[in-house]
Design an enzyme around this catalytic site. Structure first.
Site, mmCIF file in Angstrom:
data_model
loop_
_atom_site.group_PDB
_atom_site.id
_atom_site.type_symbol
_atom_site.label_atom_id
_atom_site.label_comp_id
_atom_site.label_asym_id
_atom_site.label_seq_id
_atom_site.Cartn_x
_atom_site.Cartn_y
_atom_site.Cartn_z
ATOM 1 N N CYS A 2 0.826 -1.214 0.000
ATOM 2 C CA CYS A 2 0.000 0.000 0.000
ATOM 3 C C CYS A 2 0.855 1.257 0.000
ATOM 4 O O CYS A 2 2.024 1.241 0.376
ATOM 5 C CB CYS A 2 -0.881 0.031 1.232
ATOM 6 S SG CYS A 2 -1.880 -1.438 1.442
ATOM 7 N N ARG A 27 4.306 0.584 -6.558
ATOM 8 C CA ARG A 27 4.247 -0.330 -5.424
ATOM 9 C C ARG A 27 3.165 -1.395 -5.611
ATOM 10 O O ARG A 27 3.114 -2.355 -4.849
ATOM 11 C CB ARG A 27 3.946 0.449 -4.134
ATOM 12 C CG ARG A 27 5.040 1.420 -3.773
ATOM 13 C CD ARG A 27 4.556 2.457 -2.790
ATOM 14 N NE ARG A 27 4.336 1.933 -1.454
ATOM 15 C CZ ARG A 27 5.260 1.891 -0.509
ATOM 16 N NH1 ARG A 27 6.477 2.315 -0.763
ATOM 17 N NH2 ARG A 27 4.981 1.432 0.677
ATOM 18 N N TRP A 84 -3.167 -2.391 -1.505
ATOM 19 C CA TRP A 84 -2.837 -3.743 -2.002
ATOM 20 C C TRP A 84 -3.475 -4.668 -0.980
ATOM 21 O O TRP A 84 -3.019 -4.754 0.159
ATOM 22 C CB TRP A 84 -1.309 -3.896 -2.065
ATOM 23 C CG TRP A 84 -0.808 -5.287 -2.300
ATOM 24 C CD1 TRP A 84 -0.672 -6.275 -1.373
ATOM 25 C CD2 TRP A 84 -0.342 -5.835 -3.535
ATOM 26 N NE1 TRP A 84 -0.159 -7.406 -1.964
ATOM 27 C CE2 TRP A 84 0.053 -7.176 -3.273
ATOM 28 C CE3 TRP A 84 -0.226 -5.346 -4.839
ATOM 29 C CZ2 TRP A 84 0.566 -8.002 -4.263
ATOM 30 C CZ3 TRP A 84 0.279 -6.177 -5.816
ATOM 31 C CH2 TRP A 84 0.667 -7.487 -5.535
ATOM 32 N N ASN A 110 -1.101 1.567 6.312
ATOM 33 C CA ASN A 110 -0.326 0.486 5.689
ATOM 34 C C ASN A 110 -0.019 -0.554 6.751
ATOM 35 O O ASN A 110 0.112 -0.207 7.927
ATOM 36 C CB ASN A 110 1.017 1.005 5.162
ATOM 37 C CG ASN A 110 0.864 1.778 3.872
ATOM 38 O OD1 ASN A 110 -0.228 1.915 3.349
ATOM 39 N ND2 ASN A 110 1.968 2.296 3.372
ATOM 40 N N GLY A 111 0.166 -1.799 6.343
ATOM 41 C CA GLY A 111 0.596 -2.816 7.292
ATOM 42 C C GLY A 111 -0.570 -3.567 7.907
ATOM 43 O O GLY A 111 -1.656 -3.642 7.324
ATOM 44 N N GLU A 493 17.760 -22.791 -4.659
ATOM 45 C CA GLU A 493 17.302 -21.427 -4.894
ATOM 46 C C GLU A 493 18.488 -20.498 -5.158
ATOM 47 O O GLU A 493 18.429 -19.636 -6.045
ATOM 48 C CB GLU A 493 16.476 -20.937 -3.684
ATOM 49 C CG GLU A 493 16.005 -19.507 -3.739
ATOM 50 C CD GLU A 493 15.118 -19.172 -4.935
ATOM 51 O OE1 GLU A 493 14.696 -20.081 -5.664
ATOM 52 O OE2 GLU A 493 14.889 -17.965 -5.147
ATOM 53 N N LYS A 497 18.962 -18.337 -8.587
ATOM 54 C CA LYS A 497 19.113 -16.877 -8.594
ATOM 55 C C LYS A 497 20.327 -16.486 -9.445
ATOM 56 O O LYS A 497 20.251 -15.559 -10.253
ATOM 57 C CB LYS A 497 19.301 -16.302 -7.176
ATOM 58 C CG LYS A 497 18.071 -16.261 -6.319
ATOM 59 C CD LYS A 497 17.112 -15.142 -6.647
ATOM 60 C CE LYS A 497 16.033 -15.556 -7.584
ATOM 61 N NZ LYS A 497 14.964 -16.379 -7.160
ATOM 62 N N GLU A 500 19.630 -17.079 -13.133
ATOM 63 C CA GLU A 500 18.629 -16.159 -13.694
ATOM 64 C C GLU A 500 19.194 -14.789 -14.019
ATOM 65 O O GLU A 500 18.876 -14.219 -15.040
ATOM 66 C CB GLU A 500 17.507 -15.921 -12.660
ATOM 67 C CG GLU A 500 16.437 -16.937 -12.609
ATOM 68 C CD GLU A 500 15.327 -16.497 -11.658
ATOM 69 O OE1 GLU A 500 15.601 -16.336 -10.456
ATOM 70 O OE2 GLU A 500 14.197 -16.302 -12.126
ATOM 71 N N HIS A 516 28.014 -39.011 -6.806
ATOM 72 C CA HIS A 516 27.346 -39.832 -7.830
ATOM 73 C C HIS A 516 27.345 -39.129 -9.180
ATOM 74 O O HIS A 516 26.544 -39.449 -10.040
ATOM 75 C CB HIS A 516 25.925 -40.173 -7.367
ATOM 76 C CG HIS A 516 25.908 -40.881 -6.051
ATOM 77 N ND1 HIS A 516 26.351 -42.168 -5.893
ATOM 78 C CD2 HIS A 516 25.566 -40.458 -4.807
ATOM 79 C CE1 HIS A 516 26.260 -42.525 -4.615
ATOM 80 N NE2 HIS A 516 25.794 -41.483 -3.941
ATOM 81 N N LYS A 615 8.109 -12.082 -15.565
ATOM 82 C CA LYS A 615 7.737 -12.155 -14.145
ATOM 83 C C LYS A 615 6.593 -13.149 -13.945
ATOM 84 O O LYS A 615 6.546 -13.869 -12.963
ATOM 85 C CB LYS A 615 7.340 -10.755 -13.651
ATOM 86 C CG LYS A 615 7.004 -10.690 -12.176
ATOM 87 C CD LYS A 615 8.250 -10.856 -11.313
ATOM 88 C CE LYS A 615 7.952 -10.932 -9.832
ATOM 89 N NZ LYS A 615 9.070 -11.503 -9.075
#
Ligand code: AGP
Length: 620
Positions: A2, A27, A84, A110-111, A493, A497, A500, A516, A615
């Site tokens: 937000c 945002r 949001w 917000n929050g 991950e 990253k 990517e 192995h 995205k």
């Protein structure tokens, strides 16, 4: 995430608020609104959708939007908000500003207010009438009910009643020349003009009008009048605060001063975790996932098996879910990449809980896998960051991560939020099944609530530390990532990253698999990144590290602060704060995100827009 803007001065506020909201569009938002005070009346306008719809509502010609009172003269004070959705669906009623029953106090927030349910019940019993499903609305009612003649003092008192992570700005018809802001964790900044004052969640909102900025610190209250600003601490003492002149251009301002969105989002991870877990861990020592709008905990009754289906980074979150659920809840768990699952002949049905993880909620393969499971009678839930996304419409329940909009193509903050949420799911299943004692669940919940603080501690100075490592390895053309147990998803991950955003070839393996095959790849030019945080198999990870070093490879280890068993075996270490071993991997991924980032930057690549990637992947 937000966005907040507030203005008090001598110019027409409506225009300034609208243009400020436009600067906060980056945002992400699903609805917007503003309130203005003029001539003893409050005009409030809210609309679902984008700011064009809000403008149309202001002009009086938008369906599905509301506008109250028309002011005789242009107002010179007001507040605005882009929302949001996190608590409550996307609707005009849930859009901000929110107001009290007498329509005298308006707030933008917000929050998350963690204890909003209890506060709401109390306020309703006292006669308040609520018009939204949000947690934010309680703030307007609390202020109205405590208000005598001093908005700033009232906000200070109300703050002591609120639990959670939030920032808000309030105004009241009774003091039509004052805005009062307050923050706990979520950001608020002040803009100083000659005879006008601004308050916002981020600098871009007022950069067109002033570059003189004051930061509001955690727990502080700020009182704004035209050209006058007073910052107070929680005890009401006036705080002296430097006025900083920012020389950011608009784009830098959108990135909060960071050089890229990805770096900004890496630094937003404490918030992402805090928002995702806060109210779900706020009542007692347990976990409460129920949400009257989208998640009925009855969905977890009698579950015999959990199946995670997802793609890419989200798949790695599912892998973490396997370790946590098997360990804590004692349930069998299957994890599959969605593109495979949907075209297998998966044995799935009633008794299975299928969890589709997708930050966007639009990934075609994940949706396909969820559909297959649903057709075969499984209970299907979506674990996503985007309210109203397709995944939320094709399932039996939704668990939202609350990371805010992620702009960088490489997922960072949405991943840590997914990890946090699968941990919570594991703990809730453990509680329902009685596989962990209430005391042990309480310990794990307490450790989870520490995570945002640990992330902040970890990030302090980390970028420079990681860059010093990138300096010696950025030119390598192959990296191997290894880990064991809950370190495996993090190794995967970290490798994804780097691949990517740096286009460097990587491989990631459960360290025990190395001999192995992949060990054949190693020589003295190969950096090996080892996830070596606390775990029941740390000694085995160290053995694997010794094996790769015997082939000449150079090892960067992610370790646990206070552990001195790994350092003698490796070239470089980055320590993450110690916590529960199952939770340390959530911290361990952060240096790996930064390592990928720093290598990309040294290779002069733009991490926000890696080649060939989108995205949201809405095609299979
Ligand atoms: C993550 O960095 C990638 N951009 C990608 O692997 C992503 O996680 C994957 O496409 C799944 O996306 P989703 O979470 O929106 O479903």
């Amino acid at each position: 995430m937000c966005g907040i803007i507030g203005y008090v001065g001598s110019r027409p506020a409506e225009e300034i608020l609208l243009s400020g909201l436009r600067k906060l569009e980056y945002r992400g938002y699903d609805s917007a609104g503003l309130s203005l005070i003029g001539d003893g009346e409050i005009r409030s306008v809210r609309a679902v959708g984008n700011l064009d719809r809000l403008e149309a509502a202001l002009a009086g010609d938008a369906a599905g939007a509301t506008a109250t009172a028309t002011l005789a003269r242009p107002a010179t004070i007001g507040i605005g908000h882009t929302r949001w959705a996190t608590h409550g669906r996307v609707s005009e009623a849930n859009a901000h500003p929110h107001y009290d029953s007498a329509n005298r106090v308006h707030v933008v927030v917000n929050g998350i207010v963690e204890n909003y349910m209890a506060l709401r019940e109390r306020l309703v019993s006292e006669g308040a009438s609520f018009s939204s499903e949000t947690d934010a609305e309680v703030i307007a009612h609390l202020i109205a009910s405590a208000y005598r003649d001093d908005l700033a003092g009232t906000v200070a008192r109300v703050l002591t009643e609120l639990d959670g992570y939030f920032a808000f700005v309030a105004m009241t018809l009774d003091e039509p020349d004052v805005l009062v802001g307050a923050r706990r964790e979520c950001p608020l900044v002040v803009g100083r003009g000659a005879d006008e004052s601004f308050i916002a969640s981020a600098v871009p909102a007022f950069l067109a009008h002033t570059r003189s900025v004051q930061l509001v610190e955690n727990g502080e209250i700020v009182v704004l009048r035209a050209g006058e600003v007073e910052i107070r601490d929680g005890a009401g003492e006036t705080m002296l605060r430097e006025i900083v002149e920012v020389d950011w251009d608009e784009e830098t301002a959108e990135k909060g001063g960071y050089e890229t969105f990805m770096l900004k989002e890496i630094h937003e991870q404490a918030d992402a975790v805090a928002e995702t877990i806060s109210d779900r861990t706020a009542r007692g020592d347990g976990v409460d996932l129920a949400d009257p709008l989208c998640f009925d905990e009855a969905l977890l009754d009698g579950v015999q098996r959990v199946v995670f289906v997802a793609c890419g980074t989200a798949y790695h979150a599912g892998l973490m879910g396997r370790y946590a659920i098997e360990d804590w809840a004692g349930l069998p768990v299957e994890v599959d990449v969605a593109s495979e699952y949907r075209y297998r002949n998966p044995i799935v049905g009633p008794g299975d809980l299928v969890v589709g993880i997708s930050q966007s909620g639009e990934t075609a393969d994940t949706l396909g896998a969820m559909r297959v499971a649903r057709e075969r009678g499984a209970r299907v839930i979506a674990l996503t960051n985007v309210m109203g996304s397709q995944a939320t419409r094709e399932c039996d329940g939704v668990l939202y991560t609350r990371a805010g909009l992620e702009i960088g193509v490489a997922a960072t903050k949405t991943f840590v939020a997914q990890l946090a949420l699968v941990y919570l799911l594991a703990l809730r299943l453990a509680a329902l099944r009685g596989s962990l004692s209430a005391a042990r669940i309480g310990e794990l919940v307490a450790a989870m609530r520490q995570l945002p603080q640990l992330i902040d501690e970890l990030l302090d100075g980390l970028d420079a530390r990681v860059d010093a490592i990138a300096e010696w390895c950025w030119q390598a053309d192959f990296f191997l990532y290894i880990g064991r147990h809950a370190g495996v998803p993090i190794a995967l991950e970290g490798a994804l990253k780097l691949k990517e955003i740096s286009y460097v070839s990587t491989d990631a393996y459960a360290a025990g698999e190395m001999k192995h095959g992949p060990i054949a790849m190693l020589d003295e030019r190969t950096p090996v990144v080892a996830v070596a945080t606390s775990s029941p198999v740390l000694a085995k990870v160290i053995n694997n590290i010794d094996e790769v070093r015997a082939r000449g490879a150079k090892v960067i280890a992610i370790t646990t602060a206070g552990d001195d068993t790994v350092a003698p075996h490796v070239e470089d270490t980055i320590a993450v704060p110690a916590t529960e071993p199952m939770l340390e991997p959530l911290l361990a991924v952060i240096p790996l995100q930064l390592l990928a980032y720093r290598i990309a930057m040294r290779r002069a690549l733009n991490p926000d827009q890696p080649r060939n990637l989108a995205k949201t992947v809405t095609v299979e």
